[in-house]
Design a protein around this motif. Structure first.
Motif, PDB file in Angstrom:
ATOM      1  N   ILE A 142       0.806  -1.225   0.000  1.00 34.88           N
ATOM      2  CA  ILE A 142       0.000   0.000   0.000  1.00 34.88           C
ATOM      3  C   ILE A 142       0.837   1.272   0.000  1.00 34.88           C
ATOM      4  CG2 ILE A 142      -1.887  -1.222   1.159  1.00 34.88           C
ATOM      5  CD1 ILE A 142      -1.442   0.731   3.488  1.00 34.88           C
ATOM      6  N   GLN A 143       2.146   1.144   0.139  1.00 30.89           N
ATOM      7  CA  GLN A 143       2.977   2.342  -0.001  1.00 30.89           C
ATOM      8  C   GLN A 143       4.009   2.078  -1.085  1.00 30.89           C
ATOM      9  OE1 GLN A 143       4.616   4.045   3.592  1.00 30.89           O
ATOM     10  NE2 GLN A 143       5.884   5.489   2.440  1.00 30.89           N
ATOM     11  N   LEU A 144       3.858   2.776  -2.191  1.00 26.43           N
ATOM     12  CA  LEU A 144       4.677   2.464  -3.352  1.00 26.43           C
ATOM     13  C   LEU A 144       5.857   3.410  -3.475  1.00 26.43           C
ATOM     14  CD1 LEU A 144       1.547   1.901  -5.529  1.00 26.43           C
ATOM     15  CD2 LEU A 144       3.053   0.131  -4.665  1.00 26.43           C
ATOM     16  N   HIS A 145       5.847   4.422  -2.645  1.00 26.37           N
ATOM     17  CA  HIS A 145       6.969   5.352  -2.674  1.00 26.37           C
ATOM     18  C   HIS A 145       7.512   5.463  -1.257  1.00 26.37           C
ATOM     19  CE1 HIS A 145       9.243   8.392  -4.824  1.00 26.37           C
ATOM     20  NE2 HIS A 145       9.413   8.865  -3.618  1.00 26.37           N
ATOM     21  N   SER A 241      -4.180  -0.141  -5.327  1.00 27.18           N
ATOM     22  CA  SER A 241      -4.176   1.058  -4.459  1.00 27.18           C
ATOM     23  C   SER A 241      -5.590   1.436  -4.027  1.00 27.18           C
ATOM     24  CB  SER A 241      -3.523   2.256  -5.145  1.00 27.18           C
ATOM     25  OG  SER A 241      -2.191   1.969  -5.471  1.00 27.18           O
ATOM     26  N   ASP A 250       2.186   5.659   7.735  1.00 32.83           N
ATOM     27  CA  ASP A 250       3.184   5.863   6.697  1.00 32.83           C
ATOM     28  C   ASP A 250       4.554   5.573   7.275  1.00 32.83           C
ATOM     29  OD1 ASP A 250       1.215   6.609   5.003  1.00 32.83           O
ATOM     30  OD2 ASP A 250       1.587   8.767   5.137  1.00 32.83           O
TER      31      ASP A 250
END
Lengths: 471, 460
Positions: A142-145, A241, A250
């Motif tokens: 869920i966090q691509l960056h 996403s 995060d």
């Protein structure tokens, strides 16, 4: 092929040893470090990944793919997908236990590989061999960056030394914005184009999140799932996403050695060429990064960008500071989500309850036992998000009213603040002059995420302090 | 006869040795003769595309917006790209018919009817998207300020989406009325020529009982002027308001004060390109070369070149302001646009919209039909990508990098877009066989001043 690697078998914060692996909430819970859901995987260092030619890459819709390796010891071989993990010591690999259960599991819950086959007699590390094999695994991450791109308005941190010796204005200065080329405090009326709501009477809720205390465990994420009937959408949808979490944690890695190093690198870049090169470099996490966690839910902005854009006024400001969603008024234009700087709004892309396509907890009688009757189950086509657990605050108020007394400090809670073991989250009424939240809010460490936009959030953060001489 | 005099340096607007009767014959011919095989082939293709799109829309409404490629970060993509694209195309019609009427530009008479038809048909396509992109489209009527029994619920007048509702519906209404007013004497012409009783009946109804008396003409002229006056501000306001959807937001790359003029220029740019595409084909197949001349094509190319250059200035101004603002999010948004994962879309936008129309500086090129046709298509490809760039590349990487992701269309996204193109051509092809496609009554009014044969007579 690489042999003689040290395999560390660990249990994930979410799924543990796997006894509850048929719990959809835990499967959809993103790992605090990798932020991958619905999977276990081999964590490999940058160095080893490069030597073996292993890759993690994003496909056209952003989703994460990773190479496969054969992980083998003398007795067995399994095919595992790889996550290249910043901070992993070269020569070691990690694999979590608890996945790969096939018995008594529904098909869509059948994910991951069984790492117990490598577990041997309480050993700390196990010797293994890695061989790259063909094919790519499709992760639901869920966090691509992974980095903060040197944006210092997101997470603020300071060193213990600086915190003790220096004034607040050094390590948590008031955010300034430019008005007619004059630097003006963002808190000043001068730069505020909106009228304030009258906040003098009644309750006004604030939630403080202490980044110094948060260890990213994610109890708040699960508590919120349970309290607010947040749907589980499954691996395929998370991969697109479309996770529905109302609160997320995060995780950012530094790209330089330190988080502050990223900010300095960004600020020092001058000229287009250098700026571009720096920005490109900042996208990649360091092999040995600093790591920070930041729980993000709806910020309940006092000047909410989402509220002005909804054509049907389905999201509007509550009397007590909340930004509220009237689900049955929402027509689903998604304009609010686009205009949210924090990207906390979640859209019901499909009907998630009573739908065979989403056979998790909202599709059968047993699963529905977990639904909270005080919160409605949203239908498809509407936007949803954190409500600051309005059902809980309303209950507290009503109970106090019935008993003919004032609400005591500490009575107001949200699911996330209640579940936080470290007490990193403090929730309460800032109009109560004796409340803990008011003391926290008026403290020196308070800041707000992306304060320069002028959204004036009711969710506030406390500056992180690193126990180091310099950062 | 001062009104019949035109300077000899002006090129004739009606070519050939045409009389009033010839004009009637030429314009009525496509309506009075059965369509040929080519028309049927084109119509069948358009119809299939339309039905395909209709199926995709039905699937979306039945299943959910999840059938599209959108996600938590990119909440709009092809839907609003298509919406803005179609609204933009719809701008040329009113500009040609209203603004050029007020400025007494007589070359508009050859093209205004079809340009307005195009406007109406493309606004219909545009109007589909705000409805089907909703999570619950069956509640679309909640966007209108209708008195209701939901308590004191009212629409949110702060929302640019609500302004859109008013802007688009006003535009569609005024354009339709303006178009129909102009059609009245032309419908009456077809009615008066009709032999079959059913045809006479239909065109009598369509012409609202036009009698051709002097009073009719006087009222016609007056109402045309009034409507032109009403429609002119709309040319500027509609796309200004569409741009507010983005300009009033807080998202870097959207939050831009240059958007209103930039969007209006872009809209006229793409609208003229679409008129060019349609009319270059139509003048050939409906044998209207005498009325839609090379001069008309050249004029439109000049408008395309100028508006393309304005748009180019806007693109460069955006880059400059991003740097000058000193806002890091703004700077990154534009860096990401030009060099990020969607650099190819930005490159297509720049080359199609800014570079390609510049060849129109050469007279030989702007009077070449093939080149004009190719450029008109290129421009509309570029303008589609402009909206894609604005919407998707701004959203996919905004403030918090933790939410950054990408967008990829599904076959439903693509199907709906193709479907609207099909729908547009279904309408336009039907129009081409049943409506007087050139404003023949107006053409007749300039025949003696701007007709080639009359000019020649005067020169002698």
């Amino acid at each position: 092929m690489m042999s003689d690697l040290d395999l560390v078998l660990y249990t994930k914060t979410g799924l543990g040893d796997g006894q509850q692996s048929s719990n959809p909430w835990l499967q959809e819970f993103p790992d605090p470090i990798t932020r991958v859901t619905w999977d276990n995987y081999l964590t490999v260092s940058y160095e080893d990944a490069e030597r073996l030619g292993l890759e993690n890459y994003n496909v056209s819709n952003g989703a994460l793919n990773g190479s496969y390796v054969n992980l083998s010891n003398d007795n067995s071989t399994i095919k595992v997908p790889v996550i290249i993990q910043p901070g992993q010591t070269p020569g070691t690999v990690g694999l979590s236990l608890g996945y790969g259960k096939t018995q008594a599991m529904s098909e869509e819950m059948n994910v991951g590989v069984n790492a117990y086959r490598f577990y041997d007699d309480f050993k700390r590390v196990h010797k293994v061999t890695l061989t790259k094999v063909k094919g790519d695994h499709e992760f639901a991450c869920i966090q691509l960056h992974n980095t903060m791109m040197g944006r210092d308005e997101i997470i603020k941190e300071t060193s213990y030394e600086e915190f003790i010796e220096e004034d607040k204005s050094v390590w948590n200065p008031t955010v300034m914005v430019s008005k007619n080329h004059i630097e003006t405090k963002v808190t000043s009326k001068e730069v505020d184009i909106w009228r304030e709501f009258d906040r003098s009477t009644g309750h006004h809720f604030n939630l403080s999140i202490d980044l110094n205390k948060c260890n990213g465990c994610g109890a708040c994420v699960i508590a919120c799932h349970a309290e607010n009937n947040v749907p589980v959408v499954g691996k395929e949808e998370v991969r697109k996403s479309r996770d529905m979490h109302w609160i997320r944690i995060d995780r950012y890695y530094s790209s330089q050695d330190t988080i502050r190093g990223d900010v300095e690198a960004k600020d020092e870049a001058s000229g287009f060429r250098e700026y571009r090169a720096t920005q490109t470099k900042l996208e990649k996490a360091s092999a040995n990064p600093q790591v920070v966690f930041q729980p993000i839910s709806c910020m309940h902005c006092n000047h909410a960008p989402c509220e002005t854009v909804c054509p049907v006024a389905a999201t509007s400001h509550g009397r007590e500071g909340q930004n509220q969603m009237a689900y049955n008024r929402c027509v689903g234009t998604r304009y609010c989500a686009n205009n949210c700087p924090y990207k906390v709004r979640r859209f019901n892309w499909f009907q998630y309850s009573d739908n065979d396509e989403f056979d998790y907890n909202m599709n059968n009688d047993l699963g529905k036992m977990a639904i909270n009757p005080d919160v409605n189950v949203r239908s498809r086509g509407v936007m949803e998000k954190c409500s600051l657990c309005i059902q809980m605050t309303q209950k507290v108020k009503l109970d106090a009213k019935k008993e003919g007394r004032r609400v005591r400090d500490g009575e107001f809670k949200t699911a996330c603040s209640e579940s936080c073991d470290d007490n990193a989250m403090v929730f309460g009424d800032i109009n109560d002059r004796d409340s803990e939240i008011l003391k926290v809010k008026d403290g020196d460490r308070t800041y707000r995420v992306l304060e320069s936009i002028g959204t004036k959030p009711n969710v506030i953060y406390q500056v992180k302090i690193r126990n180091s001489k310099k950062i | 006869m001062s009104s019949h005099y035109e300077a000899p340096v002006r090129k004739p607007l009606v070519l050939g040795d045409k009389s009033y009767g010839d004009i009637s014959n030429d314009i009525a011919r496509p309506v009075e003769t059965p369509p040929n095989t080519d028309w049927w082939i084109a119509f069948s293709i358009a119809m299939v595309a339309f039905l395909w799109g209709l199926g995709c829309m039905a699937y979306t409404i039945g299943t959910g917006i999840g059938t599209w490629g959108l996600n938590k970060t990119v909440g709009w993509a092809w839907d609003i790209t298509n919406f803005v694209w179609w609204v933009g195309i719809g701008h040329a019609g009113t500009l040609i018919s209203a603004v050029l009427l007020l400025f007494r530009q007589k070359w508009r008479m050859g093209i205004n009817r079809s340009a307005e038809a195009m406007t109406i048909f493309s606004v219909i396509q545009a109007g589909l998207f705000p409805i089907i992109h909703m999570g619950r489209p069956w509640l679309a009527y909640w966007l209108f300020p209708i008195p209701n029994q939901f308590g004191s619920l009212w629409v949110n007048f702060n929302s640019p989406l609500l302004w859109d509702v008013f802007a688009i519906s006003t535009y569609l209404t005024v354009s339709l009325v303006f178009w129909w007013t102009g059609l009245l004497p032309d419908f009456a012409m077809i009615r008066d020529r009709a032999v079959e009783p059913w045809r006479k009946k239909i065109y009598s109804l369509l012409s609202f009982g036009w009698s051709g008396r002097a009073k009719d003409w006087q009222r016609f002229e007056e109402v045309s002027l009034v409507l032109a006056g009403l429609a002119t501000p709309l040319v500027l306001s509609v796309h200004t308001i569409v741009s507010f959807d983005f300009a009033t937001s807080v998202i870097p790359g959207w939050h831009t004060t240059i958007f209103p003029p930039y969007f209006v220029a872009g809209a006229i740019f793409s609208g003229f390109a679409m008129v060019q595409t349609l009319l270059i084909i139509m003048r050939k197949v409906s044998r209207l070369e005498s009325y839609i001349t090379i001069q008309h094509i050249e004029m439109m190319n000049i408008v395309i070149m100028i508006t393309g250059s304005i748009v180019g200035c806007a693109y460069i101004t955006e880059l400059f302001i991003a740097w000058y603002s000193g806002v890091e999010y703004e700077q990154y948004a534009f860096l990401n646009r030009a060099t990020g994962p969607y650099w190819w879309a930005y490159f297509l936008m720049m080359s199609c919209n800014v570079v390609s129309p510049q060849i129109m500086w050469v007279k030989k090129i702007r009077t070449n039909i093939i080149v004009s046709f190719v450029i008109s298509i290129v421009v509309n490809v570029g303008m589609w990508f402009e909206r894609f760039v604005i919407i998707v590349t701004s959203l996919h990487r905004d403030y918090l990098p933790s939410s950054w992701t990408m967008f990829s269309p599904t076959f439903i996204d693509i199907g709906i877009f193709i479907g609207t193109i099909g729908f547009f051509f279904v309408l336009f092809l039907l129009y081409a066989r049943s409506f007087p496609v050139v404003a023949q009554a107006e053409i007749k009014s300039i025949l003696k001043s701007s007709g080639e044969n009359y000019k020649k007579l005067r020169d002698k």
